[in-house]
Structures are given as C-alpha cells and as structure tokens.
Design a protein around this motif. Sequence first.
Motif, PDB file in Angstrom:
ATOM      1  N   VAL A 318       0.836  -1.198   0.000  1.00 36.16           N
ATOM      2  CA  VAL A 318       0.000   0.000   0.000  1.00 36.16           C
ATOM      3  C   VAL A 318       0.874   1.253   0.000  1.00 36.16           C
ATOM      4  CG1 VAL A 318      -1.672   1.310   1.350  1.00 36.16           C
ATOM      5  CG2 VAL A 318      -1.960  -1.148   1.071  1.00 36.16           C
ATOM      6  N   ILE A 439      -8.106   0.724   2.321  1.00 35.53           N
ATOM      7  CA  ILE A 439      -7.742   1.609   1.215  1.00 35.53           C
ATOM      8  C   ILE A 439      -9.009   2.031   0.479  1.00 35.53           C
ATOM      9  CG2 ILE A 439      -5.450   0.610   0.923  1.00 35.53           C
ATOM     10  CD1 ILE A 439      -6.470  -0.950  -1.466  1.00 35.53           C
ATOM     11  N   LEU A 448      -5.008   5.298  -5.953  1.00 34.22           N
ATOM     12  CA  LEU A 448      -5.194   5.115  -4.528  1.00 34.22           C
ATOM     13  C   LEU A 448      -5.489   6.487  -3.935  1.00 34.22           C
ATOM     14  CD1 LEU A 448      -5.031   3.452  -1.911  1.00 34.22           C
ATOM     15  CD2 LEU A 448      -2.569   3.885  -1.896  1.00 34.22           C
ATOM     16  N   HIS A 451      -5.432   5.721   2.304  1.00 35.70           N
ATOM     17  CA  HIS A 451      -5.188   4.453   3.000  1.00 35.70           C
ATOM     18  C   HIS A 451      -5.078   4.716   4.493  1.00 35.70           C
ATOM     19  CE1 HIS A 451      -0.687   5.004   3.379  1.00 35.70           C
ATOM     20  NE2 HIS A 451      -0.900   4.250   4.433  1.00 35.70           N
TER      21      HIS A 451
END
Length: 521
Positions: A318, A439, A448, A451
Amino acid sequence: MSSEPRLDPFEAVRMVRPVDLPPRDSAKADARRQLQRALSDPGSHRSGHRRLFRRPQFVAAAIVATAGAVMLIVALAPENPASERTDPFLGPNTAAAQVLVQAGDSAADVDWAPLRSGEYFHVYTASIPPLGAGQRMTTGPVGLELWLDRSGQGQAISVQGAIDPSRVPSIIRGQDGEPSGYAATTRPPTETPSLSESLAKPNSVTTIIWTPDAPDGHQLSWVRQLEGFVQTHNARMAGVPNTTQPSAEANMRQQWGLTIDQVESLPTVESVKLDRALQDLLDDFIADPSARLGRIPTGAFGSTAESIDHEERIEHVVKLLGGAPLSPAARKSLYRWLAMQPDATVTREVRDAMGREGVRVEFRSNFEQEIPARQVTVQQLIDNAQRAGISGLDDVSFVTNIDVQGDEPNGRPRDVEVGLDQAYSVPAHRQEREWVVSIVIDPDSGELLQHAVSTSQRSTAGVPELMRNRDGQIQLVPPSRFRLLSETGASISYLRRDRVKDIDAVSPVCAVGPEVCDATP
C-alpha cells in the motif's frame, strides 16, 4: 500473482492527480472541484520553492503494525504471455479481488516514462485523525508535501494543522531564551475547521532540505504567532544511527519504500518476471534487519513471524502504491498481488476523508483468547518466540531489562542483565487484537485515494514481552501491573501525485507564510 499496477505520476505530458481524474458522474465531478478549490486556491500555487524534506517523525506512512493473520503463499503464474493469462491465476475470486484487479487494469492504461534527471517525484498528502461518533478533533491534520529526485535529494514541507486556527500556540524557549519549540492549543473548537483553514493557519511548519552539502537534511521549523511565523529551529540533521545505508538510499527507502535503483531494475512491461521481481522486493523488505526491530512475538496476541510478515507485506504494498515512482506495469502487478490476499472485504460507493467517491477494500485480522494464570520464564519467552518462527535467538544467554530506573541524576533507565531463569507471574487474563488496512481506490482510474492502517491491542493484565533494539540486542519488557491498551494508526489521503521539474508548493500554508516555503538554510 499475475500482472502489474502502476503509478501515473511520472508522465510529464499526462501527470495523473487524484483531484484531476475524470469523473464518472456529476456528483463526483462536484466533489473533486470542491476539493481542488479547498486545497489549491490560486494563492496556494507558488513558484521558486527550491529544495526538499524528510524525517521519520513526519512520515505517517512509516507507522507499521504487526501480527495476527494467516499468511497466504502466493503462487506465481506459469510462464505464459500476459495476453494468455486468465482469472484463475488471480487468487480468491471475491468481490474485493475483482475491484483490485479492475484498479490494476485501469492503472496500467496510462502513458508513462521513467523519472528523468532534473525531475522530482512530487507527492502531497493530508493525514487526518480518525474520529468516532460524537468525538471532537484533539489533534489537527498533517499536511506533507514531498519532492524527491533520482539522487535522493529534494525537499519536504510538513505542516501540523491547528484544531482551532483562531488560537496561536505558545512558544517554548530554552535556557538561552531562544525559541526551541511550542505548546499546542488543546481546547477542542466548537466547530471543526476546514482542512484548508487548518493547514493554512497551522500550529507549526517544518521544512527539510536535502542537498549534497546536507545529505541527511537541513531542518527549519516555525511556529505560528499573531505577527506571523517565528523560527524555532535551523540546523543540519544528523544521519540515522546504526545504519550502513548511504543517506540518499535511506532517504528513498523511507519516503518511497524502495530506491531508484530498485525501481529501474523492475521490468516495465507486464510479465511473470515483473511479478517475481516485485515479490523479491517484498521478501527483501521483510528480511531487512530494520524491519525486525521492536516487539518479538512470543505467542501473545496471536502473533507469529508468519502473521507479522503477512501484515507488513500488505502495508508495504500500500505504501508503494501511494507514494513510489513505479511504472504502470508495476502498479498493476501490486494491485493484483493485493487481490490474492485473504480476508479482504469491499464496500462500494464510499467517500474518503476528502469527500471523493471511491470503493473501500479492507484487510483485517482479529485475535481473542482467554489466557490462564501461569508462571513464565525468560527462557520460555525465547522458546515461544522460536516456535512462533523467530530466528536468531539460539545463542541468547541473557536479556537486558529496559525498565530499570538508573542511578544517574536524569533517572534514565539503565541496562541490567536478566538471567534466562528469571520468572514472572502472569494472572489469568483476556487478550484481544485487531489489525486493519483500509484503502479507498477509484477503480476507473486505478488511483489510490486514501489508506489507513490501525492496530489495537487490549489485555486485562500486563504480560512480559521481548523486543530487539537497533544493535540487535534482545531486551525484556517486564509486565505492567495495569491493563494494557495499545492503539496505533495513520490515515493518509493523497491529493497530488505527479512528476515536476521545479519545487512549486501547493500547500495552503505557503500562501499565508511564504517564508516557511521559500526559506533556505
């Protein structure tokens, strides 16, 4: 594992930013326009800011939890062309896996070029404290704007937002009368300020600049006062102790999660070779001695070496997706790696902390157990750790107690040897642990957006534990007489992720206090 994901930030012609992604509907477009206005007011865009930042305490992504899940052994796809791959190679056929695969496919569909000489990889994030129902904000958000080039040099601006911008923090002065820090206001405001207001009128600002003359960084810090920002610190930073990594390499590992050499060693096209290279990077990260600092699992809270590896791999993937200068193919592969991990759930039509629409995917592990009363020795703790899969404990002849009051005037703890036959009484108690990585992604762009990582441990009684320090020494954490409650976590929203040639800050504080962004050592 199968193919690859990527990060759009590098394309000079087509730089991808979460706030600039094409909307799927008018609601999403409105939310993104509102975000753009809030964080990128015309006065916030400024040019001429030269240099960059880093420091462990300002990198929220470095908060790492440990323990508690079952490790899934990832089977690599056979050596067949990417065009011949099919879903069976993607791992669990769940709704969460399908969303992650879609995000990876979207992330791969973007023009890209490697980070070139003379360019910076620029990431702007806001870390917002999570609030439960009925809670008021007790600490302000943190804005972090980072520029880093191929040499590991650049600049960072860390902004500690205020929970009440109408009140200024108090400056703390040293014995020489010079400003040395600040005491933040702690009274919760009647109304939570907007993110833009909090980051435009923060409690403090820290700029760190990395240059050939200051490879470990030069730090400048300011505290907000009614008359403007007052500087409290201006000095070169010392290198990270007990490390053999060059400063530039350590800087890139800390900020990106890998070095530019590692980035460029990865194949840039979708292939099994790329999948394996990324898996090797994750294995190298886990094998790094610095990743093995801290608590050693001895069976408490269900922790094993395998469960810790599993959780830290997910957290590291991540981190790479959020802030590393990876190719589109590598980003796709990382998304598909996540798709193969167990215990993931998906929630659609959610909004992140910035109000942007996306899909939430969560990885979670839980542990609950009633522990009977018993006597435990240091040797038994070591034996438990070895059964839990921890290596390097065979030749331990003693440990040191890190909780013994020292004889020095400052009262600092001193190291005291503890024999392996030292016994402790542990009462009957209950242990609970929860680990979550959450996330929020836009599957249509592969971005993304946010998160969050959190770990909470609760025990109705203190238990003895082991830990390893930077010197590799095994230390004993003696049991506390009190109930144990441990909670760690971080939530990061990604506002900008692009490749630029100049350090041109967009943080709102730069419009209010240009000196904190333009300053040089």
